[in-house]
Design a protein around this motif. Structure first.
Motif, PDB file in Angstrom:
ATOM      1  N   THR A  30      -4.487   6.501  -8.514  1.00 26.89           N
ATOM      2  CA  THR A  30      -3.064   6.584  -8.164  1.00 26.89           C
ATOM      3  C   THR A  30      -2.467   5.208  -7.844  1.00 26.89           C
ATOM      4  OG1 THR A  30      -3.749   7.176  -5.931  1.00 26.89           O
ATOM      5  CG2 THR A  30      -3.078   8.989  -7.379  1.00 26.89           C
ATOM      6  N   ASP A  31      -3.325   4.213  -7.562  1.00 27.10           N
ATOM      7  CA  ASP A  31      -2.812   2.857  -7.342  1.00 27.10           C
ATOM      8  C   ASP A  31      -2.132   2.304  -8.601  1.00 27.10           C
ATOM      9  OD1 ASP A  31      -3.907   2.911  -4.829  1.00 27.10           O
ATOM     10  OD2 ASP A  31      -5.682   1.741  -5.345  1.00 27.10           O
TER      11      ASP A  31
ATOM     12  N   HIS B  94       9.986   5.247 -10.881  1.00 27.76           N
ATOM     13  CA  HIS B  94       8.936   4.403 -10.299  1.00 27.76           C
ATOM     14  C   HIS B  94       8.962   2.980 -10.870  1.00 27.76           C
ATOM     15  CE1 HIS B  94       7.223   8.230  -8.860  1.00 27.76           C
ATOM     16  NE2 HIS B  94       6.536   7.505  -8.015  1.00 27.76           N
TER      17      HIS B  94
ATOM     18  N   MET C 159       0.340  -5.730  -3.886  1.00 22.29           N
ATOM     19  CA  MET C 159      -0.754  -5.695  -4.867  1.00 22.29           C
ATOM     20  C   MET C 159      -0.432  -6.652  -6.019  1.00 22.29           C
ATOM     21  SD  MET C 159      -2.048  -2.397  -7.044  1.00 22.29           S
ATOM     22  CE  MET C 159      -2.309  -1.367  -5.626  1.00 22.29           C
TER      23      MET C 159
ATOM     24  N   HIS D 200      -8.121   3.283  -6.357  1.00 18.12           N
ATOM     25  CA  HIS D 200      -7.897   4.668  -6.755  1.00 18.12           C
ATOM     26  C   HIS D 200      -6.977   4.694  -7.977  1.00 18.12           C
ATOM     27  CE1 HIS D 200      -9.899   6.563  -3.401  1.00 18.12           C
ATOM     28  NE2 HIS D 200      -9.284   5.724  -2.579  1.00 18.12           N
TER      29      HIS D 200
ATOM     30  N   ARG E  23       5.337  -2.613 -10.525  1.00 21.21           N
ATOM     31  CA  ARG E  23       5.606  -4.023 -10.191  1.00 21.21           C
ATOM     32  C   ARG E  23       5.559  -4.915 -11.425  1.00 21.21           C
ATOM     33  NH1 ARG E  23       3.335  -5.618  -4.422  1.00 21.21           N
ATOM     34  NH2 ARG E  23       3.805  -3.710  -3.317  1.00 21.21           N
TER      35      ARG E  23
ATOM     36  N   VAL F  90       0.108   3.569 -10.375  1.00 18.25           N
ATOM     37  CA  VAL F  90       1.561   3.815 -10.396  1.00 18.25           C
ATOM     38  C   VAL F  90       2.300   2.649  -9.749  1.00 18.25           C
ATOM     39  CG1 VAL F  90       3.408   5.330  -9.555  1.00 18.25           C
ATOM     40  CG2 VAL F  90       1.299   6.322 -10.470  1.00 18.25           C
ATOM     41  N   GLU F  91       1.813   2.240  -8.575  1.00 18.85           N
ATOM     42  CA  GLU F  91       2.487   1.132  -7.889  1.00 18.85           C
ATOM     43  C   GLU F  91       2.332  -0.172  -8.678  1.00 18.85           C
ATOM     44  OE1 GLU F  91       1.015   0.039  -4.050  1.00 18.85           O
ATOM     45  OE2 GLU F  91       2.564  -1.463  -3.814  1.00 18.85           O
TER      46      GLU F  91
END
Lengths: 162, 314
Positions: free
Chosen positions: B11-12, B45, B1, B9, B19, B14-15
């Protein structure tokens, strides 16, 4: 059931970006306070944008599992999700084990069926190496029994799938 | 991403935050084990890399021991009592280098009052980013203000729109968001003041947003309802009705009910939400006791993305 008496479940998620999907699935479980017992990533399935699957096992109540189904299905990198009780006969588990002696048919006899059992190697120092396969609940019982009888010295590899 | 990739979403976040450059968070009242577990999870995370705890030194030491979290001794700032914690927090924020403020074991009114000295926008308001399976086909949206602005005058609602638009632009990459000023009816009615405020706001000039109001919730979010009820005769209705990115509730009571509905859906596994309090020198997280661990973690991710992207552009 696990030690706390909670049912044991298996999820198989078809995912894109397996590494990213694993992270988001693990985060979803962690946020709900549910521990993942085992997790395995499987290889590419080249269709519909899916680049593999993730199989994981965990224990929790039915209600908690239903919440996790809804949460995991909504993750961006999860394309589809199958859920099974660990005892499901549609699941298969395989293990490569090292044994102290040659296995006899009675060693791998379950309650209703025999496990798949193939000798894959024999070595003076390491003993006998076997591939065993069967339903997870049946294989686990037999592995526990072989360990109790000190026939199994090592489980080299264990995997659950469909 | 990558940073320009569409976020589908909540919750995306978090990722995505993991990064990006990691943030420094300061916890005002940092002696609650649950808050320490939260910031440790955010550190795991990759969202944050430095945690500064302000509060009762022995209480913090006990919580740190209980959770088993690694905090540098220089990052524990001793302050006794809510007033002193609030003062120390403002001092730390003024000294710079902080990306996110998390309210921990601390009186919200006392901290908010002190934070006003750090206001950088005309209005401070809570913006909630959410997606919910039953609403707008699960599309990611924003709503405001479920917890900060108690009296919604037209002037404050203008500020709330600006704050929400900033989050939509910076975090979600929506260049010109579609904003619905919610009410119970699409026609201005004197006995329902929110309808009149909705129209007043929609008639203003908004270079960075399409603003339409008053709109009912279904006409703001559901193209099917628009097809059945027809397009209301309002500014920007053809752009906003059925497709709103931002829902501006007419007051904290209606916004709080919507927020708590989203929280219930989140616990059922059918929604995700995250909050950011806008208007200050850093994004500010005020966590509700009813919020889930997921909501708390995603809120940190949301604030971190906002902090890093505004730092990069400033």
């Amino acid at each position: 059931m696990n030690e706390q008496g909670k049912p044991h479940w298996v999820f198989r998620a078809h995912v894109m970006d397996r590494a990213g999907a694993l992270t988001s699935i693990a985060s979803a479980f962690s946020n709900e306070g549910i521990s993942i017992d085992t997790v395995v990533g499987h290889g590419s399935e080249e269709h519909a944008g899916i680049d593999g699957s993730v199989v994981l096992t965990f224990s929790c109540s039915q209600e908690e599992k239903d919440v996790m189904v809804r949460k995991v299905k909504r993750l961006s990198k999860v394309r589809a999700l199958q859920e099974h009780p660990y005892e499901s006969q549609s699941l298969r588990k395989s293990a490569i084990i090292r044994a102290t002696r040659e296995l006899k048919p009675r060693d791998v006899a379950g309650d209703e069926t025999f496990l798949t059992c193939e000798l894959v190697g024999q070595d003076k120092a390491k003993g006998w190496t076997y591939l065993l396969a069967g339903s997870p609940s049946e294989l686990d019982l037999i592995l526990d029994r072989l360990a109790d009888e000190k026939i199994v010295t090592d489980i080299v590899y264990s995997i659950i799938g469909l | 991403m990558n940073h320009n990739e569409q976020i589908h979403h909540v919750t995306d976040l978090v990722e995505l935050a993991g990064r990006m450059r990691a943030s420094t968070v300061v916890v005002a009242g940092g002696d609650r084990p649950d808050d320490l577990r939260l910031v440790e999870s955010a550190r795991d995370h990759g969202i944050i890399d430095r945690i500064i705890l302000i509060g009762h030194r022995e209480g913090i030491a006990s919580a740190v021991d209980q959770v088993g979290i690694d905090i540098a001794s220089k990052d524990i700032i001793s302050a006794e009592g809510y007033e002193a914690v609030a003062d120390a927090t403002v001092d730390v924020l003024q000294s710079g280098g902080i990306d996110i403020l998390l309210k921990g074991n601390m009186s919200t009114p006392i901290l908010n009052k002190r934070m006003l000295s750090l206001a950088q926008r005309p209005t401070a308001s809570l913006v909630t980013v959410f997606d919910a399976a039953p609403f707008a086909a699960g599309r990611i949206m924003l709503m405001t203000d479920a917890g900060f602005t108690t009296v919604c005058t037209p002037e404050r609602m203008i500020g709330m729109v600006h704050n929400s638009v900033a989050v939509a632009q910076v975090v979600l990459g929506i260049k010109k968001p579609r904003v619905a000023i919610l009410s119970a009816n699409e026609k201005p009615i004197p006995s329902l003041p929110s309808t009149q405020i909705g129209l007043e706001l929609a008639q203003r000039d908004w270079p960075d947003a399409f603003v339409c109001g008053p709109l009912s919730f279904d006409l703001a979010t559901d193209p099917g309802s628009v097809a059945v009820k027809g397009l209301p005769d309002l500014p920007n209705a053809e752009t906003v009705a059925g497709h709103a990115d931002i829902l501006v509730c007419p007051g904290i009571d209606s916004a709080n009910i919507l927020y708590k509905t989203l929280t219930a859906l989140n616990k059922y596994g059918q929604a995700s939400l995250a909050g950011i309090t806008m208007g200050f020198s850093v994004p500010y997280i005020i966590i509700s006791r009813a919020d889930t661990m997921e909501t708390r973690l995603v809120s940190i991710a949301l604030c971190s993305i906002y902090a890093q992207r505004t730092r990069n552009t400033s």
